[in-house]
Design a protein around this motif. Structure first.
Motif, PDB file in Angstrom:
ATOM      1  N   GLN A 119     -27.208 -10.106   2.453  1.00 44.72           N
ATOM      2  CA  GLN A 119     -25.833 -10.046   2.925  1.00 44.72           C
ATOM      3  C   GLN A 119     -24.818 -10.368   1.825  1.00 44.72           C
ATOM      4  OE1 GLN A 119     -26.673 -13.001   5.926  1.00 44.72           O
ATOM      5  NE2 GLN A 119     -26.287 -11.509   7.528  1.00 44.72           N
ATOM      6  N   MET A 120     -25.272 -10.795   0.665  1.00 46.46           N
ATOM      7  CA  MET A 120     -24.370 -11.219  -0.397  1.00 46.46           C
ATOM      8  C   MET A 120     -24.139 -10.113  -1.415  1.00 46.46           C
ATOM      9  SD  MET A 120     -25.569 -14.987  -1.517  1.00 46.46           S
ATOM     10  CE  MET A 120     -26.001 -16.243  -0.355  1.00 46.46           C
ATOM     11  N   ASP A 121     -22.941 -10.076  -1.969  1.00 43.55           N
ATOM     12  CA  ASP A 121     -22.717  -9.225  -3.119  1.00 43.55           C
ATOM     13  C   ASP A 121     -23.087 -10.024  -4.373  1.00 43.55           C
ATOM     14  OD1 ASP A 121     -20.604 -10.978  -3.530  1.00 43.55           O
ATOM     15  OD2 ASP A 121     -19.049  -9.465  -3.351  1.00 43.55           O
ATOM     16  N   LYS A 122     -23.072  -9.368  -5.515  1.00 50.27           N
ATOM     17  CA  LYS A 122     -23.497 -10.026  -6.755  1.00 50.27           C
ATOM     18  C   LYS A 122     -22.677 -11.277  -7.056  1.00 50.27           C
ATOM     19  CE  LYS A 122     -25.195  -5.972  -9.245  1.00 50.27           C
ATOM     20  NZ  LYS A 122     -25.037  -5.169 -10.462  1.00 50.27           N
ATOM     21  N   ARG A 123     -21.368 -11.167  -6.947  1.00 45.39           N
ATOM     22  CA  ARG A 123     -20.482 -12.284  -7.290  1.00 45.39           C
ATOM     23  C   ARG A 123     -20.766 -13.488  -6.386  1.00 45.39           C
ATOM     24  NH1 ARG A 123     -16.163 -11.359 -10.096  1.00 45.39           N
ATOM     25  NH2 ARG A 123     -15.999  -9.226  -9.292  1.00 45.39           N
ATOM     26  N   THR A 124     -20.877 -13.247  -5.114  1.00 40.88           N
ATOM     27  CA  THR A 124     -21.146 -14.326  -4.155  1.00 40.88           C
ATOM     28  C   THR A 124     -22.493 -14.973  -4.455  1.00 40.88           C
ATOM     29  OG1 THR A 124     -19.854 -13.159  -2.487  1.00 40.88           O
ATOM     30  CG2 THR A 124     -21.330 -14.890  -1.700  1.00 40.88           C
ATOM     31  N   TYR A 125     -23.478 -14.153  -4.774  1.00 39.05           N
ATOM     32  CA  TYR A 125     -24.807 -14.675  -5.083  1.00 39.05           C
ATOM     33  C   TYR A 125     -24.765 -15.571  -6.319  1.00 39.05           C
ATOM     34  CZ  TYR A 125     -29.817 -14.970  -5.594  1.00 39.05           C
ATOM     35  OH  TYR A 125     -31.105 -15.448  -5.689  1.00 39.05           O
ATOM     36  N   LYS A 180     -18.430 -20.961 -12.888  1.00 40.23           N
ATOM     37  CA  LYS A 180     -18.112 -20.335 -11.589  1.00 40.23           C
ATOM     38  C   LYS A 180     -16.755 -19.646 -11.642  1.00 40.23           C
ATOM     39  CE  LYS A 180     -18.740 -22.997  -7.937  1.00 40.23           C
ATOM     40  NZ  LYS A 180     -18.978 -24.171  -7.069  1.00 40.23           N
ATOM     41  N   ASP A 181     -15.797 -20.262 -12.278  1.00 42.98           N
ATOM     42  CA  ASP A 181     -14.473 -19.659 -12.415  1.00 42.98           C
ATOM     43  C   ASP A 181     -14.554 -18.362 -13.225  1.00 42.98           C
ATOM     44  OD1 ASP A 181     -11.580 -19.857 -11.981  1.00 42.98           O
ATOM     45  OD2 ASP A 181     -11.479 -20.122 -14.156  1.00 42.98           O
ATOM     46  N   THR A 182     -15.349 -18.365 -14.275  1.00 40.87           N
ATOM     47  CA  THR A 182     -15.544 -17.154 -15.078  1.00 40.87           C
ATOM     48  C   THR A 182     -16.173 -16.052 -14.240  1.00 40.87           C
ATOM     49  OG1 THR A 182     -15.794 -18.463 -17.096  1.00 40.87           O
ATOM     50  CG2 THR A 182     -16.684 -16.224 -17.138  1.00 40.87           C
ATOM     51  N   VAL A 183     -17.183 -16.395 -13.462  1.00 36.14           N
ATOM     52  CA  VAL A 183     -17.845 -15.422 -12.590  1.00 36.14           C
ATOM     53  C   VAL A 183     -16.856 -14.877 -11.564  1.00 36.14           C
ATOM     54  CG1 VAL A 183     -19.606 -15.146 -10.787  1.00 36.14           C
ATOM     55  CG2 VAL A 183     -20.164 -16.379 -12.893  1.00 36.14           C
ATOM     56  N   ALA A 184     -16.057 -15.747 -11.008  1.00 37.28           N
ATOM     57  CA  ALA A 184     -15.104 -15.336  -9.982  1.00 37.28           C
ATOM     58  C   ALA A 184     -14.098 -14.318 -10.512  1.00 37.28           C
ATOM     59  CB  ALA A 184     -14.371 -16.553  -9.423  1.00 37.28           C
ATOM     60  N   HIS A 185     -13.791 -14.397 -11.799  1.00 41.17           N
ATOM     61  CA  HIS A 185     -12.785 -13.515 -12.376  1.00 41.17           C
ATOM     62  C   HIS A 185     -13.371 -12.393 -13.237  1.00 41.17           C
ATOM     63  CE1 HIS A 185     -10.488 -17.132 -11.310  1.00 41.17           C
ATOM     64  NE2 HIS A 185      -9.563 -16.249 -10.993  1.00 41.17           N
ATOM     65  N   ALA A 186     -14.679 -12.308 -13.310  1.00 48.03           N
ATOM     66  CA  ALA A 186     -15.321 -11.276 -14.129  1.00 48.03           C
ATOM     67  C   ALA A 186     -15.179  -9.904 -13.476  1.00 48.03           C
ATOM     68  CB  ALA A 186     -16.804 -11.605 -14.326  1.00 48.03           C
ATOM     69  N   ALA A 187     -15.043  -8.898 -14.316  1.00 48.89           N
ATOM     70  CA  ALA A 187     -15.006  -7.520 -13.821  1.00 48.89           C
ATOM     71  C   ALA A 187     -16.359  -7.184 -13.199  1.00 48.89           C
ATOM     72  CB  ALA A 187     -14.696  -6.563 -14.963  1.00 48.89           C
ATOM     73  N   PRO A 188     -16.366  -6.391 -12.150  1.00 49.81           N
ATOM     74  CA  PRO A 188     -17.630  -6.072 -11.468  1.00 49.81           C
ATOM     75  C   PRO A 188     -18.704  -5.492 -12.381  1.00 49.81           C
ATOM     76  CG  PRO A 188     -15.770  -5.293 -10.174  1.00 49.81           C
ATOM     77  CD  PRO A 188     -15.216  -5.780 -11.483  1.00 49.81           C
TER      78      PRO A 188
END
Length: 89
Positions: free
Chosen positions: A5-11, A36-44
């Protein structure tokens, strides 16, 4: 929430949260929060590369074999990365 149920970013963010909890170290929690902040703002298109940041952090900072929290975090990292590869790569 299951991995299905998770997308990559959430995982990735969920994994980092679990790692921080496993380490139970305030200074490391701050460092992991920055990742986590870097992941949250990373391009898909570069989310897969975020595992390398997590790996580098672990190699540098989560390397005390005598610390059971470090071992727990290491095992968690390996489990989560394997699941991620199986699901997303």
């Amino acid at each position: 929430m299951s991995i299905l149920q998770m997308d990559k970013r959430t995982y990735l963010i969920s994994t980092l949260t679990e790692m921080s909890d496993a380490l139970d170290d305030e200074a490391m929690a701050v460092d992991i929060g920055k990742i986590k902040d870097t992941v949250a703002h990373a391009a898909p298109e570069i989310l897969d590369n975020q595992w390398m940041k997590i790996y580098r952090y672990c190699v540098t900072n989560v390397n005390d074999e005598a610390n059971p929290n470090h071992l727990k975090c290491f095992l968690l990292y390996n489990k989560k990365y394997t699941e991620y590869k199986d699901k997303y790569l």
